[in-house]
Design a protein around this motif. Structure first.
Motif, PDB file in Angstrom:
ATOM      1  N   PRO A  19       0.828  -1.181   0.000  1.00  0.00           N
ATOM      2  CA  PRO A  19       0.000   0.000   0.000  1.00  0.00           C
ATOM      3  C   PRO A  19       0.871   1.243   0.000  1.00  0.00           C
ATOM      4  O   PRO A  19       1.901   1.283   0.662  1.00  0.00           O
ATOM      5  N   ALA A  20       0.465   2.285  -0.697  1.00  0.00           N
ATOM      6  CA  ALA A  20       1.295   3.464  -0.769  1.00  0.00           C
ATOM      7  C   ALA A  20       0.482   4.679  -1.136  1.00  0.00           C
ATOM      8  O   ALA A  20      -0.576   4.592  -1.719  1.00  0.00           O
ATOM      9  N   ARG A 105     -10.377  -2.766  11.086  1.00  0.00           N
ATOM     10  CA  ARG A 105      -9.516  -3.831  10.593  1.00  0.00           C
ATOM     11  C   ARG A 105     -10.023  -4.460   9.304  1.00  0.00           C
ATOM     12  O   ARG A 105      -9.254  -5.073   8.564  1.00  0.00           O
ATOM     13  N   TYR A 106     -11.318  -4.355   9.017  1.00  0.00           N
ATOM     14  CA  TYR A 106     -11.832  -4.877   7.757  1.00  0.00           C
ATOM     15  C   TYR A 106     -11.466  -3.972   6.588  1.00  0.00           C
ATOM     16  O   TYR A 106     -11.380  -4.425   5.448  1.00  0.00           O
ATOM     17  N   GLN A 107     -11.262  -2.698   6.860  1.00  0.00           N
ATOM     18  CA  GLN A 107     -11.075  -1.690   5.822  1.00  0.00           C
ATOM     19  C   GLN A 107      -9.631  -1.229   5.676  1.00  0.00           C
ATOM     20  O   GLN A 107      -9.316  -0.489   4.746  1.00  0.00           O
ATOM     21  N   VAL A 108      -8.751  -1.683   6.576  1.00  0.00           N
ATOM     22  CA  VAL A 108      -7.343  -1.296   6.559  1.00  0.00           C
ATOM     23  C   VAL A 108      -6.502  -2.566   6.606  1.00  0.00           C
ATOM     24  O   VAL A 108      -6.288  -3.140   7.674  1.00  0.00           O
ATOM     25  N   PRO A 109      -6.024  -3.070   5.472  1.00  0.00           N
ATOM     26  CA  PRO A 109      -5.267  -4.324   5.477  1.00  0.00           C
ATOM     27  C   PRO A 109      -3.925  -4.195   6.190  1.00  0.00           C
ATOM     28  O   PRO A 109      -3.309  -3.125   6.206  1.00  0.00           O
ATOM     29  N   ALA A 153      -7.649  -1.924   0.234  1.00  0.00           N
ATOM     30  CA  ALA A 153      -7.235  -0.804   1.081  1.00  0.00           C
ATOM     31  C   ALA A 153      -8.232   0.334   0.993  1.00  0.00           C
ATOM     32  O   ALA A 153      -7.928   1.437   0.541  1.00  0.00           O
ATOM     33  N   MET A 154      -9.420   0.090   1.461  1.00  0.00           N
ATOM     34  CA  MET A 154     -10.501   1.067   1.397  1.00  0.00           C
ATOM     35  C   MET A 154     -10.230   2.290   2.272  1.00  0.00           C
ATOM     36  O   MET A 154     -10.510   3.421   1.884  1.00  0.00           O
ATOM     37  N   GLY A 155      -9.689   2.075   3.471  1.00  0.00           N
ATOM     38  CA  GLY A 155      -9.493   3.180   4.398  1.00  0.00           C
ATOM     39  C   GLY A 155      -8.050   3.493   4.720  1.00  0.00           C
ATOM     40  O   GLY A 155      -7.760   4.481   5.392  1.00  0.00           O
ATOM     41  N   GLY A 156      -7.103   2.670   4.251  1.00  0.00           N
ATOM     42  CA  GLY A 156      -5.691   2.863   4.555  1.00  0.00           C
ATOM     43  C   GLY A 156      -4.987   1.525   4.515  1.00  0.00           C
ATOM     44  O   GLY A 156      -5.548   0.522   4.051  1.00  0.00           O
ATOM     45  N   ALA A 157      -3.763   1.480   5.005  1.00  0.00           N
ATOM     46  CA  ALA A 157      -2.995   0.235   5.027  1.00  0.00           C
ATOM     47  C   ALA A 157      -1.885   0.347   6.064  1.00  0.00           C
ATOM     48  O   ALA A 157      -1.340   1.428   6.301  1.00  0.00           O
ATOM     49  N   ILE A 158      -1.566  -0.794   6.690  1.00  0.00           N
ATOM     50  CA  ILE A 158      -0.487  -0.875   7.686  1.00  0.00           C
ATOM     51  C   ILE A 158       0.511  -1.919   7.216  1.00  0.00           C
ATOM     52  O   ILE A 158       0.133  -3.009   6.794  1.00  0.00           O
ATOM     53  N   ASN A 159       1.797  -1.584   7.304  1.00  0.00           N
ATOM     54  CA  ASN A 159       2.840  -2.502   6.862  1.00  0.00           C
ATOM     55  C   ASN A 159       3.943  -2.587   7.914  1.00  0.00           C
ATOM     56  O   ASN A 159       4.446  -1.558   8.389  1.00  0.00           O
TER      57      ASN A 159
END
Length: 695
Positions: A19-20, A105-109, A153-159
């Motif tokens: 995600p970026a 958590r459903y909207q931010v992978p 990644a509807m609302g964002g993403a965490i890596n």
């Protein structure tokens, strides 16, 4: 803490298919230049380029900040970033949750080195299970997430970015003993890392472990029907993770790496402190993830770069329910053993073309195949159901173009088409298999971002993004213990977001700020549903139940501000603040008086300082603050506000030698008694003593 300079460029976007926000301004290819001990192939770009990156920014937190503020689990570490909050699930699962600008958590992978961690059955990740001592950096994309990096990644993403060695012998070890409110032993955290780096290859291995014997409630907590205070009942947990990688760097532009990650956990789950109706005594004897993956970037001629990834993931866990809090017997109808056995495999390829210094064209394709298997043993009787299986493939094709009108002004435009094919969906009820109707789904995504860098100290971005999120298997088919019926036609929900933000360096002061708005459409909610069943004799009965439907909608908006300053040679300080406002229309709950969307404080922030009165001594005070947030009682009939807090924390480190550091500290030092969700109070004062060794 120390400053870490990170050059994460456009190419590193797809090295791992992550995600970026957007490619960097110059669009160059240089994954090896990621800097520090961060694994470059696993990084993402989350803001417009900047000249210097500190320990905590508006979109990332590095290993030094994680260590300095003693954030040993992911849910605690991400709270250092503005606009990111955490809390409890508020039910018997007792899971730690993360919200990014109000999205859940459903909207931010979540990804590890860009490989998504996904539970196809229900998506219920417990972020308290993910350890951070072995993480080099946590990156959070908020709002705008590049379409090149796949669906969801509807609302964002965490890596989570793992470590990469920086020298021929690169080693570090840490160990801390954790103490409760009474300074009694409460557990420990350990971490060890060993790596080596050479001209054409490198290798790295790390191990992290966190054991919680118990944690204490605040001394200000008053005993209730279900909890007498002191040591929180059923609060034991244990987690560990190992990560190993070997990489090859045959030249200045190419890199190939094979990585392996395995984590295992087990936990108990504290119960609601006052509600005695329907108490559930649930435990997880194992909660295990395993990933093996290959990442690469290859320069093809003068203008092309190819990035690939291939992975195989497994997830296995068991949820066991007992008769009472002794966790010894399973004789009641509420007791059971339920196990998941999931696997996923897939890959992606991305081609970046840089025909000129002013233009970049990227195309990407992603494929993932998920198989979910579940089985349950029910009591009384201990009868096992047969294994039930669901299988689904997800695809994404994306294109993104970046064009520089001037050296200071760039426009990035992208679009993607995501689709999925459901090949199998099974359940088991009343002694027979249930085969659900199979439906496929698809979604279009589009976005654009304008990047302006008028000078080396300033960058500004304006973005617009519309992204969709496919529903999980549970949302489409789960009976929820008999309380719901399936909806195979459930569509993806969508968020359309706009953001204006920027950053500027004013001498020793760095300022980052953003304002944003998100429109949520086709939100998935549980809708009241009545179905009629008839016997062969013609006797019909109406049954009230629920069904997931795309009937919700919402408006989220807010602002963020981050400040970091080098006040004096021995004193640094920083602060961030976020305002998140959410309004949500759930027609199924409109009749409930004072319905509110729950879980997220409207105001939150973090303040810190780093003072070195002596060359070998560092003192790091910090303050976590949050306003009240809405919660709801167990019955779902009363909404009220709860949980404002200001938690004082402190860490002091003394360098005995350049290789040995001793530390002491604590969190919630004033023993604040607070709760972020109805019936589940948070920990009181905690203390620790630590030892750090590094070469």
């Amino acid at each position: 803490m120390k400053y870490v300079t990170t050059t994460a460029l456009a190419v590193s976007l797809a090295c791992a298919g992550l995600p970026a926000y957007a490619a960097s301004a110059d669009g160059a290819a240089d994954t090896a230049a990621s800097g520090g001990n961060t694994f470059g192939l696993g990084q993402i770009v989350v803001t417009a380029p900047r000249t210097e990156e500190s320990d905590i920014t508006s979109s990332s937190v590095n290993a030094e900040a994680i260590y300095d503020f003693s954030r040993d689990t992911l849910d605690e570490a991400v709270k250092l970033i503005p606009g990111v909050t955490s809390g409890l699930s508020g039910n018997s699962r007792n899971e730690r949750l993360i919200y990014v600008r109000g999205f859940d958590r459903y909207q931010v992978p979540l990804s590890i080195d860009g490989i998504r961690v996904y539970l196809p059955a229900d998506g219920r990740l417990d972020y308290g299970r993910f350890l951070t001592p072995d993480v080099a950096e946590i990156q959070v994309a908020k709002g705008y997430v590049s379409v090149l990096n796949g669906p969801g990644a509807m609302g964002g993403a965490i890596n989570l970015v793992t470590r990469k060695p920086q020298k021929e012998f690169d080693a570090e070890a840490r160990f801390s003993v954790n103490l409760d409110n009474d300074a009694d032993y409460a557990g420990y955290t350990g971490f060890a890392s060993l790596g080596t780096k050479h001209d054409t290859w490198y290798a790295q291995a790390s191990y992290a472990r966190n054991f919680t014997d118990h944690w204490d409630l605040s001394n200000k907590f008053k005993a209730t029907t279900n909890e007498d205070g002191g040591e929180r009942d059923l609060s034991r947990s244990e987690d560990w993770r190992v990560n190993a990688k070997i990489g090859f760097t045959p030249n200045a532009t190419d890199e190939y790496a094979i990585s392996y990650t395995r984590q295992e956990g087990e936990k108990l789950a504290p119960t609601h402190v006052s509600d005695t109706s329907g108490l559930r005594y649930w435990t997880w004897p194992y909660w295990n993830l395993q990933n093996i993956y290959f990442l690469s970037t290859t320069q093809l001629g003068e203008i092309a770069t190819l990035k690939t990834r291939v992975y195989y993931n497994t997830f296995k866990n068991s949820l066991d329910s007992f008769d009472d809090k002794t966790l010894n017997t399973q004789t009641k109808g509420s007791s059971f053993n339920s196990a998941y056995d999931d696997r996923a495999y897939g890959g992606s390829a991305q081609l970046d073309l840089n025909p000129s210094e002013a233009e970049r064209l990227s195309v990407a394709f992603h494929y993932r195949n998920d198989r979910h298997r579940e089985i349950q043993q029910s009591f009384p009787g201990g009868i096992w159901e047969p294994w039930q299986t669901s299988e689904e493939a997800t695809y994404s094709a994306a294109i993104e173009n970046g064009f520089k009108f001037t050296p200071q002004l760039e426009l990035v435009v992208g679009a993607s088409y995501d689709w999925r094919d459901l090949s199998r969906a099974e359940d088991y009820a009343s002694g027979a298999f249930v085969y659900y109707d199979k439906r496929n789904g698809d979604a279009l995504n589009g976005q654009a971002q304008l990047l302006w860098t008028p000078d080396e100290a300033t960058d500004v971005h304006l973005s617009l993004s519309s992204r969709a999120r496919f529903p999980t298997i549970a949302e489409r088919f789960s009976s929820r213990f008999g309380g719901a019926v399936s909806n195979p036609d459930l569509k993806a929900e969508r968020a359309t977001q706009v953001e204006l933000g920027g950053a500027r360096q004013f001498g020793a002061l760095r300022v980052e700020a953003a304002g944003w708005y998100a429109k949520v459409d086709d939100a998935i909610v549980s809708f009241p549903f009545v179905y009629t069943s008839c016997t062969s004799a013609g006797v019909c009965t109406d049954t009230a139940t629920a069904q997931s439907r795309n009937v919700g909608k919402g408006d989220y908006y807010g602002a963020e501000l981050s400040l970091t300053a080098q006040i004096a040679p021995t004193l640094r300080a920083g602060a961030n603040y976020a305002w998140v406002h959410r309004s949500f229309d759930d027609p199924t709950l409109s009749a409930i008086a004072a319905f509110h969307i729950t879980g997220v404080p409207e105001h939150s922030g973090f303040v810190w300082a780093e003072w070195s009165p002596l060359p070998s001594l560092r003192v790091l005070p910090s303050l976590d603050v949050a306003s009240k947030r809405w919660t709801v009682n167990t019955a779902g009939t009363r909404y009220y506000k709860i949980g404002n807090y200001a938690l004082a924390n402190l860490r002091m480190d003394y360098e005995v030698t350049d290789q040995v550091t001793l530390g002491v500290g604590g969190r919630n030092l004033f023993d604040r008694n607070y709760t972020t969700v109805d019936g589940y109070p948070e920990a009181g004062r905690t203390l620790f003593v630590s030892l750090r060794l590094k070469n």
